[in-house]
Design a protein around this motif. Sequence first.
Motif, PDB file in Angstrom:
ATOM      1  N   LEU A 158       0.832  -1.203   0.000  1.00  0.00           N
ATOM      2  CA  LEU A 158       0.000   0.000   0.000  1.00  0.00           C
ATOM      3  C   LEU A 158       0.871   1.259   0.000  1.00  0.00           C
ATOM      4  O   LEU A 158       0.549   2.258  -0.663  1.00  0.00           O
ATOM      5  CB  LEU A 158      -0.922  -0.003   1.223  1.00  0.00           C
ATOM      6  CG  LEU A 158      -1.957   1.117   1.295  1.00  0.00           C
ATOM      7  CD1 LEU A 158      -2.911   1.059   0.094  1.00  0.00           C
ATOM      8  CD2 LEU A 158      -2.753   1.028   2.598  1.00  0.00           C
ATOM      9  N   THR A 215       0.667   4.174  -2.936  1.00  0.00           N
ATOM     10  CA  THR A 215       0.221   5.535  -2.599  1.00  0.00           C
ATOM     11  C   THR A 215       1.363   6.536  -2.481  1.00  0.00           C
ATOM     12  O   THR A 215       1.129   7.743  -2.517  1.00  0.00           O
ATOM     13  CB  THR A 215      -0.549   5.533  -1.266  1.00  0.00           C
ATOM     14  OG1 THR A 215       0.321   5.061  -0.217  1.00  0.00           O
ATOM     15  CG2 THR A 215      -1.778   4.650  -1.358  1.00  0.00           C
ATOM     16  N   ASP A 220      -8.819  -2.115  -1.714  1.00  0.00           N
ATOM     17  CA  ASP A 220      -8.935  -0.954  -2.603  1.00  0.00           C
ATOM     18  C   ASP A 220      -9.677   0.208  -1.924  1.00  0.00           C
ATOM     19  O   ASP A 220      -9.376   1.376  -2.165  1.00  0.00           O
ATOM     20  CB  ASP A 220      -9.671  -1.357  -3.888  1.00  0.00           C
ATOM     21  CG  ASP A 220      -8.815  -2.251  -4.787  1.00  0.00           C
ATOM     22  OD1 ASP A 220      -7.580  -2.060  -4.776  1.00  0.00           O
ATOM     23  OD2 ASP A 220      -9.375  -3.114  -5.478  1.00  0.00           O
ATOM     24  N   ARG A 264      -7.207   2.003   0.106  1.00  0.00           N
ATOM     25  CA  ARG A 264      -6.309   2.774  -0.762  1.00  0.00           C
ATOM     26  C   ARG A 264      -6.968   4.100  -1.154  1.00  0.00           C
ATOM     27  O   ARG A 264      -6.329   5.162  -1.107  1.00  0.00           O
ATOM     28  CB  ARG A 264      -5.967   1.948  -2.006  1.00  0.00           C
ATOM     29  CG  ARG A 264      -5.083   2.663  -3.009  1.00  0.00           C
ATOM     30  CD  ARG A 264      -4.822   1.762  -4.205  1.00  0.00           C
ATOM     31  NE  ARG A 264      -4.085   2.455  -5.245  1.00  0.00           N
ATOM     32  CZ  ARG A 264      -3.764   1.917  -6.423  1.00  0.00           C
ATOM     33  NH1 ARG A 264      -4.127   0.659  -6.689  1.00  0.00           N
ATOM     34  NH2 ARG A 264      -3.090   2.613  -7.322  1.00  0.00           N
ATOM     35  N   LEU A 310      -7.147   6.384   1.870  1.00  0.00           N
ATOM     36  CA  LEU A 310      -5.834   6.928   2.199  1.00  0.00           C
ATOM     37  C   LEU A 310      -5.513   8.125   1.301  1.00  0.00           C
ATOM     38  O   LEU A 310      -4.929   9.127   1.760  1.00  0.00           O
ATOM     39  CB  LEU A 310      -4.770   5.839   2.055  1.00  0.00           C
ATOM     40  CG  LEU A 310      -3.400   6.135   2.650  1.00  0.00           C
ATOM     41  CD1 LEU A 310      -3.517   6.461   4.126  1.00  0.00           C
ATOM     42  CD2 LEU A 310      -2.474   4.961   2.440  1.00  0.00           C
ATOM     43  N   GLU A 311      -5.882   8.036   0.028  1.00  0.00           N
ATOM     44  CA  GLU A 311      -5.682   9.177  -0.877  1.00  0.00           C
ATOM     45  C   GLU A 311      -6.496  10.382  -0.406  1.00  0.00           C
ATOM     46  O   GLU A 311      -6.036  11.528  -0.452  1.00  0.00           O
ATOM     47  CB  GLU A 311      -6.101   8.789  -2.305  1.00  0.00           C
ATOM     48  CG  GLU A 311      -5.229   7.724  -2.950  1.00  0.00           C
ATOM     49  CD  GLU A 311      -3.853   8.240  -3.325  1.00  0.00           C
ATOM     50  OE1 GLU A 311      -3.597   9.463  -3.159  1.00  0.00           O
ATOM     51  OE2 GLU A 311      -3.026   7.428  -3.776  1.00  0.00           O
ATOM     52  N   ARG A 340      -4.834  11.895   2.688  1.00  0.00           N
ATOM     53  CA  ARG A 340      -3.670  12.696   2.330  1.00  0.00           C
ATOM     54  C   ARG A 340      -4.100  14.058   1.791  1.00  0.00           C
ATOM     55  O   ARG A 340      -3.537  15.094   2.166  1.00  0.00           O
ATOM     56  CB  ARG A 340      -2.821  11.966   1.281  1.00  0.00           C
ATOM     57  CG  ARG A 340      -1.637  12.799   0.821  1.00  0.00           C
ATOM     58  CD  ARG A 340      -0.600  11.979   0.097  1.00  0.00           C
ATOM     59  NE  ARG A 340      -1.134  11.341  -1.095  1.00  0.00           N
ATOM     60  CZ  ARG A 340      -0.400  10.552  -1.900  1.00  0.00           C
ATOM     61  NH1 ARG A 340       0.856  10.303  -1.606  1.00  0.00           N
ATOM     62  NH2 ARG A 340      -0.943  10.007  -2.965  1.00  0.00           N
TER      63      ARG A 340
END
Length: 306
Positions: free
Chosen positions: A8, A12, A43, A46, A49-50, A53
């Motif tokens: 991961l 990322t 997914d 993921r 997490l984007e 951020r």
Amino acid sequence: MSYTIGRLAKLTGLPVKTIRFYSDAGVLPERERTPSGYRLYGDEDRARLELIRTLREIGVDLATIRSLGERALRDVLDLHLKAVETQLKSLQRTRAVLRATLARDGDPAEEDLSRLHALGRLGTAEMEILLDEFVDEVGGGVEARHEWLTHMRDAMLPELPEEPTVAQLDAWLELAGLLADEDYRDTLRRQSAEFWEEDRDFDAWHEMNVQIMREALTASRAGIEPGSPESEPILDRILAVMGQSREGLLRTFEEHDPRAARLWELVSIIEDRPRPSEQAIAYGWIEATLRHLSAAPGETWTQNRQ
């Protein structure tokens, strides 16, 4: 598809320790682990997490991000926008004071540092709380008076311009001090008690005030001098609308706290509006006319003008 924390991190571009920190902080909820105890992500993680951020890059705190499970993303962004706008206004206030301070020769004076300190603690949110306290305290349990103050509340809370002058910032601080002044609050409550405790109808009083303002402003704009022969019948009409005698209204003006007029002056300075206000012009004309016509016997309008 499942990813180890290392995979991961590669997908990322975030360090493993950052992903682990987000997981431990609860902003990236843990879903499953391998039999050996290693974290596994999918997914959905993921994509989250984007999002985390992106939100962190624009300054959203972790507690707000953690609440995403309970709130829509739009609501979170709306709250963050309001927070950013508040911060911007605070920075703009600070910038205006710093520019004015540095434009002077020599080191900053104590008043400059005091202004910076005070403005850092007094934004719009703090002023709103202060004004709510003012309305509740001065309202004092009298329904009509509280309704009147609530009606006036928004007018008493001006909005600082994006590029405030030092004079506007000083007026902002003075206004805050006036609203917080316990003696001023007590004086307003005490002086208005008799007026409002007569079970007065707020809407009827508001309509009366509009009529009084109209009469006085029309006379002032027509150039009718306070105390002139033409002013007397106008004053008498105003007194009739108010249900007041000349002596009673004169006593009201004499007991009136000048800090009330100062409050509206400060609002005008902050909003950069023409001064005096229409209300000040109207009641100023009424007071001047009343004083002229209540002068000692034998004094004429002509003598009063000299």
